[in-house]
Motif scaffolding. Structure first.
Motif, PDB file in Angstrom:
ATOM      1  N   ALA A 126      16.712  73.592   9.157  1.00  0.00           N
ATOM      2  CA  ALA A 126      16.582  73.256  10.509  1.00  0.00           C
ATOM      3  C   ALA A 126      15.562  72.186  10.604  1.00  0.00           C
ATOM      4  O   ALA A 126      15.775  71.388  11.588  1.00  0.00           O
ATOM      5  CB  ALA A 126      15.810  74.531  11.204  1.00  0.00           C
ATOM      6  N   MET A 127      14.930  71.892   9.739  1.00  0.00           N
ATOM      7  CA  MET A 127      13.998  70.805   9.734  1.00  0.00           C
ATOM      8  C   MET A 127      14.565  69.617   9.446  1.00  0.00           C
ATOM      9  O   MET A 127      14.526  68.620   9.921  1.00  0.00           O
ATOM     10  CB  MET A 127      12.674  71.118   8.652  1.00  0.00           C
ATOM     11  CG  MET A 127      11.644  71.757   9.055  1.00  0.00           C
ATOM     12  SD  MET A 127      10.486  72.221   7.730  1.00  0.00           S
ATOM     13  CE  MET A 127       9.908  70.631   7.261  1.00  0.00           C
ATOM     14  N   ALA A 129      17.799  68.892   9.906  1.00  0.00           N
ATOM     15  CA  ALA A 129      18.798  68.582  11.072  1.00  0.00           C
ATOM     16  C   ALA A 129      17.881  68.051  12.257  1.00  0.00           C
ATOM     17  O   ALA A 129      18.536  67.017  12.737  1.00  0.00           O
ATOM     18  CB  ALA A 129      19.154  69.980  11.599  1.00  0.00           C
ATOM     19  N   GLU A 130      16.547  68.547  12.565  1.00  0.00           N
ATOM     20  CA  GLU A 130      15.898  67.815  13.453  1.00  0.00           C
ATOM     21  C   GLU A 130      15.527  66.652  12.955  1.00  0.00           C
ATOM     22  O   GLU A 130      15.338  65.562  13.894  1.00  0.00           O
ATOM     23  CB  GLU A 130      14.399  68.730  13.502  1.00  0.00           C
ATOM     24  CG  GLU A 130      13.842  68.913  14.821  1.00  0.00           C
ATOM     25  CD  GLU A 130      12.751  69.837  14.750  1.00  0.00           C
ATOM     26  OE1 GLU A 130      11.702  69.411  14.654  1.00  0.00           O
ATOM     27  OE2 GLU A 130      12.982  71.076  14.889  1.00  0.00           O
ATOM     28  N   GLN A 131      15.020  66.196  11.691  1.00  0.00           N
ATOM     29  CA  GLN A 131      14.835  65.041  11.265  1.00  0.00           C
ATOM     30  C   GLN A 131      15.990  64.258  11.519  1.00  0.00           C
ATOM     31  O   GLN A 131      15.891  63.040  11.850  1.00  0.00           O
ATOM     32  CB  GLN A 131      14.377  65.021   9.777  1.00  0.00           C
ATOM     33  CG  GLN A 131      13.701  63.960   9.332  1.00  0.00           C
ATOM     34  CD  GLN A 131      13.010  64.166   7.896  1.00  0.00           C
ATOM     35  OE1 GLN A 131      13.465  65.037   7.143  1.00  0.00           O
ATOM     36  NE2 GLN A 131      12.280  63.207   7.530  1.00  0.00           N
ATOM     37  N   LEU A 133      18.566  64.243  13.691  1.00  0.00           N
ATOM     38  CA  LEU A 133      18.711  63.959  14.994  1.00  0.00           C
ATOM     39  C   LEU A 133      17.538  62.860  15.398  1.00  0.00           C
ATOM     40  O   LEU A 133      17.894  62.205  16.486  1.00  0.00           O
ATOM     41  CB  LEU A 133      18.701  65.414  16.017  1.00  0.00           C
ATOM     42  CG  LEU A 133      19.907  66.316  15.473  1.00  0.00           C
ATOM     43  CD1 LEU A 133      19.722  67.532  16.372  1.00  0.00           C
ATOM     44  CD2 LEU A 133      21.163  65.675  15.994  1.00  0.00           C
ATOM     45  N   GLY A 134      16.260  63.159  15.047  1.00  0.00           N
ATOM     46  CA  GLY A 134      15.446  62.387  15.366  1.00  0.00           C
ATOM     47  C   GLY A 134      15.474  60.618  14.867  1.00  0.00           C
ATOM     48  O   GLY A 134      14.941  59.896  15.815  1.00  0.00           O
TER      49      GLY A 134
END
Length: 136
Positions: A126-127, A129-131, A133-134
């Motif tokens: 999840a981290m 994926a977030e990174q 996308l960021g």
């Protein structure tokens, strides 16, 4: 009684180090993030540095604590405390484990993990994926 155990998510070149438990260990042949039990008077970070040096011959720096996981195995309960870690130096020399792989995050779900490591894999993905996308 809960046994406190640390584990390291050691990152290098977009991959994470995972280790396979040996045939003689509990949860034999399952994959995990390497680490070990915290000794009396030892900090979580000091435990990780020591265990990774002893088990894998690597020098690391713990960077970020992730969400601990409570897991019961038979009559034993552990609190698995994960840290994102930076690889500093050393060549892997296995002292306890059967095998190791450097894996890309998207390949992590294809491994047969120890029960306690599964929520950590999920949090890490999840981290990641977030990174990702960021960075778009």
């Amino acid at each position: 009684m809960i046994t406190k155990v640390t584990c390291a998510l050691i990152e290098q070149y977009g991959r994470v180090l995972i280790t396979q438990r040996s045939e003689t260990m509990p949860q034999a042949m399952l994959w995990e993030f390497p680490g070990g039990k915290i000794e009396e008077g030892e900090t979580e970070e000091a435990c990780l540095v020591r265990e990774i040096q002893e088990e894998l011959n690597l020098s690391i720096t713990p960077l970020q604590r992730l969400t601990p996981v409570l897991q019961t195995y038979g009559d034993k309960t552990i609190e698995l405390i994960p840290y994102l870690c930076q690889y500093n130096s050393g060549a892997i020399r296995l002292a306890e484990h059967r095998s190791y792989h450097w894996v890309q995050p998207h390949d992590m779900t294809s491994y047969n993990w120890c029960q306690a490591d599964i929520p950590i894999v999920q949090e890490y993905l999840a981290m990641a994926a977030e990174q990702f996308l960021g960075n778009k």
